[in-house]
Design an enzyme around this catalytic site. Structure first.
Site, PDB file in Angstrom:
ATOM      1  N   VAL A 161       4.120  -1.005  -3.897  1.00  0.00           N
ATOM      2  CA  VAL A 161       2.983  -0.122  -4.139  1.00  0.00           C
ATOM      3  C   VAL A 161       1.851  -1.008  -4.645  1.00  0.00           C
ATOM      4  O   VAL A 161       1.941  -1.569  -5.742  1.00  0.00           O
ATOM      5  CB  VAL A 161       3.307   0.971  -5.177  1.00  0.00           C
ATOM      6  N   ILE A 163      -2.664  -2.010  -4.520  1.00  0.00           N
ATOM      7  CA  ILE A 163      -4.026  -1.536  -4.287  1.00  0.00           C
ATOM      8  C   ILE A 163      -4.763  -2.602  -3.482  1.00  0.00           C
ATOM      9  O   ILE A 163      -4.901  -3.744  -3.933  1.00  0.00           O
ATOM     10  CB  ILE A 163      -4.744  -1.231  -5.615  1.00  0.00           C
ATOM     11  N   TYR A 164      -5.209  -2.212  -2.302  1.00  0.00           N
ATOM     12  CA  TYR A 164      -5.892  -3.121  -1.388  1.00  0.00           C
ATOM     13  C   TYR A 164      -7.143  -2.431  -0.858  1.00  0.00           C
ATOM     14  O   TYR A 164      -7.148  -1.227  -0.635  1.00  0.00           O
ATOM     15  CB  TYR A 164      -4.975  -3.506  -0.218  1.00  0.00           C
ATOM     16  N   ARG A 165      -8.183  -3.203  -0.636  1.00  0.00           N
ATOM     17  CA  ARG A 165      -9.407  -2.601  -0.119  1.00  0.00           C
ATOM     18  C   ARG A 165      -9.212  -2.207   1.339  1.00  0.00           C
ATOM     19  O   ARG A 165      -8.587  -2.939   2.116  1.00  0.00           O
ATOM     20  CB  ARG A 165     -10.575  -3.557  -0.281  1.00  0.00           C
ATOM     21  N   GLN A 181      -0.859 -13.750  -0.607  1.00  0.00           N
ATOM     22  CA  GLN A 181      -0.066 -13.844  -1.844  1.00  0.00           C
ATOM     23  C   GLN A 181       0.533 -12.502  -2.257  1.00  0.00           C
ATOM     24  O   GLN A 181       1.401 -12.454  -3.121  1.00  0.00           O
ATOM     25  CB  GLN A 181      -0.939 -14.374  -2.994  1.00  0.00           C
ATOM     26  N   GLU A 224       7.494  -0.968  -8.390  1.00  0.00           N
ATOM     27  CA  GLU A 224       6.372  -0.417  -9.142  1.00  0.00           C
ATOM     28  C   GLU A 224       6.724   0.962  -9.710  1.00  0.00           C
ATOM     29  O   GLU A 224       6.284   1.301 -10.823  1.00  0.00           O
ATOM     30  CB  GLU A 224       5.132  -0.314  -8.262  1.00  0.00           C
ATOM     31  N   GLU A 273     -16.989  -7.732  -4.368  1.00  0.00           N
ATOM     32  CA  GLU A 273     -15.661  -7.877  -4.947  1.00  0.00           C
ATOM     33  C   GLU A 273     -15.683  -8.052  -6.471  1.00  0.00           C
ATOM     34  O   GLU A 273     -16.742  -8.183  -7.090  1.00  0.00           O
ATOM     35  CB  GLU A 273     -14.935  -9.069  -4.312  1.00  0.00           C
TER      36      GLU A 273
END
Length: 473
Positions: A161, A163-165, A181, A224, A273
């Site tokens: 789980v 968080i990615y843009r 990574q 997670e 970013e």
């Protein structure tokens, strides 16, 4: 203390005076991004923002700055909102050590109220807007993205789980940036080696604990969901996806199900970013959305990020520090005191440690560089004595200015890995890294004149407690 969903946490924020509702009509651009940037500029005690009158979106409600202050972070953990930062760090570390807490499985979830399987149009379902004026499109930037290890699908801990843009590329298509990574990069590589698409589920508007844990650099086989249970003190609730074997946060407001298409790449970016710079455009994978679920009148959540500090820095602050702290404690259990890696997701880390002998602090810095998070981040590691609070920057600057000798205590290691988003890397993803030893020299290092340190007056700790208690009332 567990919050069942985003709405439950918003009720707590409102009760504690940490939620500001804006009922006047606002425009998606530039008002929402500007307001989130502005609230971050006003200090580290600021409230979350709830917008309920957005031009062009009937009945849409958008929350921003949910994690964006230390009071909100404390309330996320069920602590008093005025809990000091250092106490929050050690409490988070204590709960982190309770991992794993098994999940609680549910058959249905509130987001099953509305289901869309045909003619999906994300531009109609989601209130989308640019956060910064130079963004290359509309982004979803605070959703929990769930994927699973393709080669070991039965291993619950290898379900990720994160968080990615994600850039909205079309009515039912998203672009995603899976940094190598990160775990989803491993899952995508596995799927593409088989020539298969990678199933994903995307949960928007989640309660704050899972968002915090999704942004935590856990080990590859750490779940997670089981960590979220440890942080909130009771089992985390999940429900199975309908199109795959993925587990989804039960309390999500909106869920998108789909697949990352094997071998497909499209231009993505630029995007403002967390480094305070635009990342530029790159060729990135694409997600095909096949099904959407959402609660009636869902609450949408967005994350502003840019020049620190913004909400993202509070969300990935303490939970970046604690894994580094725990991993360093495994190597040096008697020496490591605390770790502050809150700066730009740990590109700078400050470590407080006891010393065994001359040169020991430099070895601690080297170990930090080889932790799972340090490999992609930790560009500058500052090591200080055990009596220096790494969360107290004036103390850290004092240690640097009086203990660090540029000739002996600056160690530079060339051409190590770093995340490609680091604007200083050259080529992207490669950088020199530095360790600054700001500890007091001990034998066999005997340089300097440190034999007469100034101690605090007797009774200072007693008065810290007395005055601290008075200030918290």
């Amino acid at each position: 203390m567990a919050y069942k969903d985003l709405r439950d946490f918003l009720a707590t924020l409102e009760k504690e005076g940490q939620l500001l509702t804006i009922s006047d009509e606002v425009k998606p651009e530039p008002d929402l991004g500007a307001a989130a940037r502005a609230i971050s500029n006003l200090g580290d005690q600021t409230p979350a923002l709830l917008f309920n009158n957005i031009y062009g979106y009937k009945n849409a409600r958008v929350v921003m700055n949910l994690h964006g202050s230390w009071p909100n972070h404390a309330l996320m953990m069920g602590l008093p909102k005025n809990t000091p930062l250092k106490e929050q760090f050690f409490e988070f570390a204590r709960r982190y050590s309770q991992f794993p807490v098994p999940v609680q499985r549910e058959e249905t979830a509130p987001f099953h109220e509305v289901e869309i399987t045909e003619n999906i149009n994300l531009f109609e379902i989601l209130p989308v807007f640019r956060l910064n004026q130079g963004d290359g499109g509309f982004y979803i930037d605070k959703a929990c993205v769930i994927s699973r290890d393709v080669n070991d699908p039965e291993h619950f801990g290898k379900q990720n789980v994160g968080i990615y843009r994600m850039q909205v590329k079309g009515k039912d298509r998203l672009g995603i940036q899976p940094v190598p990574q990160h775990d989803i990069g491993i899952h995508l590589r596995q799927a593409e080696e088989r020539g298969e698409n990678l199933p994903v589920a995307i949960a928007l508007g989640c309660e704050p604990v899972i968002s915090t844990v999704a942004a935590t650099p856990l080990l590859y086989d750490q779940s997670e969901y089981e960590m979220a249970g440890a942080i909130q003190g009771e089992p985390y609730k999940v429900v199975k996806a309908k199109l795959s074997d993925l587990d989804i946060p039960w309390g999500a407001e909106v869920v998108l199900e789909g697949e990352i298409l094997a071998g497909v790449r499209e231009f993505e970016g630029p995007f403002g970013e967390f480094t305070g710079h635009y990342s530029g455009g790159r060729s990135m994978p694409v997600i095909q959305i096949k099904r959407v679920y959402h609660r009636k009148n869902p609450i949408f959540e967005h994350l502003y990020l840019g020049m620190p500090w913004t909400e993202v820095d509070y969300m990935i602050g303490i939970n970046t520090c604690v894994p580094l702290y725990q991993q360093l404690k495994e190597a040096f259990p008697e020496e490591i005191v605390a770790v502050n890696a809150m700066y730009t997701h740990g590109l700078v880390a400050i470590i407080s440690t006891k010393r065994r002998y001359g040169g020991f602090a430099k070895a601690v810095g080297m170990r930090a560089l080889t932790t799972p998070h340090g490999l992609g981040y930790c560009k500058l590691v500052i090591v200080v004595d055990e009596d220096v609070d790494p969360f107290n920057l004036p103390q850290v600057m004092w240690a640097l200015s009086t203990k660090m000798h540029p000739k002996h205590d600056a160690v530079i290691i060339p051409d190590l890995s770093v995340l490609p988003l680091d604007p200083g890397s050259n080529p992207a993803g490669i950088t020199h890294k530095m360790i600054l030893d700001a500890t007091t020299p001990v034998a066999p290092e005997t340089r300097g004149h440190y034999s007469q340190p100034l101690d605090s007056p007797l009774g200072t700790e007693k008065w810290e407690k007395i005055l601290g208690d008075m200030l918290r009332k």
